[in-house]
Structures are given as C-alpha cells and as structure tokens.
Design a protein around this motif. Sequence first.
Motif, PDB file in Angstrom:
ATOM      1  N   UNK A 162       0.987  -0.969   0.057  1.00 36.50           N
ATOM      2  CA  UNK A 162       0.208   0.112  -0.001  1.00 36.50           C
ATOM      3  C   UNK A 162       0.879   1.038  -0.102  1.00 36.50           C
ATOM      4  N   UNK A 163       2.074   1.701   0.255  1.00 42.37           N
ATOM      5  CA  UNK A 163       3.155   2.347  -0.419  1.00 42.37           C
ATOM      6  C   UNK A 163       3.467   2.693  -1.483  1.00 42.37           C
ATOM      7  N   UNK A 219      -5.372   3.339  -0.976  1.00 43.32           N
ATOM      8  CA  UNK A 219      -5.748   1.829  -0.865  1.00 43.32           C
ATOM      9  C   UNK A 219      -6.880   1.140  -1.518  1.00 43.32           C
ATOM     10  N   UNK A 220      -6.250   0.092  -0.742  1.00 42.02           N
ATOM     11  CA  UNK A 220      -6.625  -0.853  -2.212  1.00 42.02           C
ATOM     12  C   UNK A 220      -8.163  -1.667  -2.126  1.00 42.02           C
ATOM     13  N   UNK A 221      -9.128  -2.201  -3.194  1.00 42.34           N
ATOM     14  CA  UNK A 221     -10.383  -2.653  -2.406  1.00 42.34           C
ATOM     15  C   UNK A 221      -9.706  -4.722  -2.533  1.00 42.34           C
ATOM     16  N   UNK A 222     -11.271  -4.713  -2.172  1.00 42.41           N
ATOM     17  CA  UNK A 222     -10.567  -6.640  -1.989  1.00 42.41           C
ATOM     18  C   UNK A 222      -9.940  -7.134  -3.963  1.00 42.41           C
ATOM     19  N   UNK A 223     -10.889  -6.799  -4.587  1.00 42.00           N
ATOM     20  CA  UNK A 223     -10.681  -7.260  -5.201  1.00 42.00           C
ATOM     21  C   UNK A 223      -9.765  -7.139  -6.677  1.00 42.00           C
ATOM     22  N   UNK A 224      -8.682  -5.495  -5.876  1.00 43.59           N
ATOM     23  CA  UNK A 224      -7.357  -4.851  -6.053  1.00 43.59           C
ATOM     24  C   UNK A 224      -6.025  -5.711  -5.479  1.00 43.59           C
ATOM     25  N   UNK A 225      -6.786  -5.648  -4.109  1.00 42.15           N
ATOM     26  CA  UNK A 225      -5.481  -7.098  -3.407  1.00 42.15           C
ATOM     27  C   UNK A 225      -4.911  -8.549  -4.438  1.00 42.15           C
TER      28      UNK A 225
END
Length: 277
Positions: A162-163, A219-225
């Motif tokens: 996330x960095x 910040x990323x969503x469940x799908x992005x991660x």
Amino acid sequence: MASEDWVPPTVDTSVPSMARTYDFMLGGGHNFAVDRAVGDQISRAMPGLPQAARVNRTFLGRVVRFMTDQGIRQFLDIGSGIPTVSNVHEVAQEIDPACRVVYVDRDPVAVAHSELMLTGNSRAAIIQADMRDPEAILAHPDTRRLLDFGQPVGLLMLLMLHWIPDDSDPLALMARYRDALPDGSYLAITHVTGDHQGDNLTEATEAIKRSRSPDQVTLRTHAQITGLFTGFDLVEPGLVGCGEWRPRGPADISDEPEMNMLVYAGVGVKQPRNDQE
C-alpha cells in the motif's frame, strides 16, 4: 531524552518514516519525535490502530510457521521494517536452524538495526533497497548467497504494497518477482484497505499526507489486492481480514472488530502452469 547516537548520518530526523511510526505503534524505541507525532495523530483518528499493527505482527508468525510446514526453508522479506519480537528468521530458525532469510528495507534505521540483530547469524542478511527495483534485490550478492532460486522461496510483503502508488504499476512489479520464483513458492501479502472503514481512515491518511513523509498510503479494494496474487493460487481461507487468517487464539485477533478488517491478509502458492492453457 535517550541518546540518538545510533542514528545513521543519512537520516533526516525532521521527516517522519512510516517504518519508524510502525515501530512506535508496536511499542518499539527506534523512532523519533516526528514519528511519534504522526503516530499520535493517526491513532487519534483511529484509536484501535496499534491493535491493527499487533494483529499484522502476529500474522507474520503464523504465516512463517505455515510456510515452514509446507517445506519452505528460505525466505525473502521485502519491507521488513525495524526489528521487533518474533522476526522471520527467529520464527523460522526456531523450527529449523537451517532456514535462510534475506530481509529488504529502504529505511536506513531499519537496515542499521537489522544489521546489529543479525550479527553472527550466517543464515540471514539485510539489504538496503527499494522493492521497486526487483532486479537489484534478486541479484544482490547476499540474496544469491543465501537463496537458491531452484528451490521454493517464501516471499513476504507485509504492510508493504500500500506504499506503492498505482503509477509505479504494482501489478507489473509483482509479475517480475513472481517470474523469478520457482513453482512451489509462496507469497504472503498484508495490505491496508478502505473496504470496511469510514471517515476515521480518511482522517488518518490525511494526517500522513500532512506529515511530509515520503511514504503515502494507496488504499485498495479486495479485488485489487487479489489481483496482486496473479499467478498464485490463494490458499484457504483466501484473502480475508488479517485477524481472520487462521487465528490460533485470542492473541491473534483484535477485540475491536474493525481493526481485524483494516488490513487484508492472504497467502498464495505458485503452482506449475500448463503452457497450453
């Protein structure tokens, strides 16, 4: 005030580091007033944040034990941070003293203290490098000395990705690491998400922006991660809140439910692929 003779000469103690702020959140002593000020600001926005940091740390121990149970005996920990309790080499080498570990961090304080911690340990090393330069990390003499890329590797990127902003193309970065790993290797990721949070998280990320830190959260969503695991098959229970990934007891879970879901955690395995598929 404690002496800061241990501070590397290249460190600007007027600019906060998120590695040192995380150290502060965990109750460590290798941080400066500017790091503590940022930590206090984001903790006021999200009072349970130190618990989320603890939940992430206990996940590290669980995932290293899981990987060693799968036969992994060599680890690459990128974004390893300032040493605290139950570091990767301590967990792994307690199970099998032959385990080998390469730590990577760009923060000079994290590197300096890791070097001290690893003195006399011939099976572990720390590299100062940026994860956005995979080739330099993978070709580093210590990496080549300690890790055999003909055998499965446990790659850890905990509270790291996330960095990495979108303009650094984290999917392409992950592909370069994936392609360097042999089949049977494992990847563990923890990543902050806004999926289950509200204004408090926005206030916390704004505090980081105001701090002038070079480290800024994406910040990323469940799908992005989940996409960061491309080429790996997620093992059960999949990508879940950090406190929900195979907890062994109350110590692995925050008593504030939202802090168990601030960070997603997942582990994937690189399986052989059929080129004809």
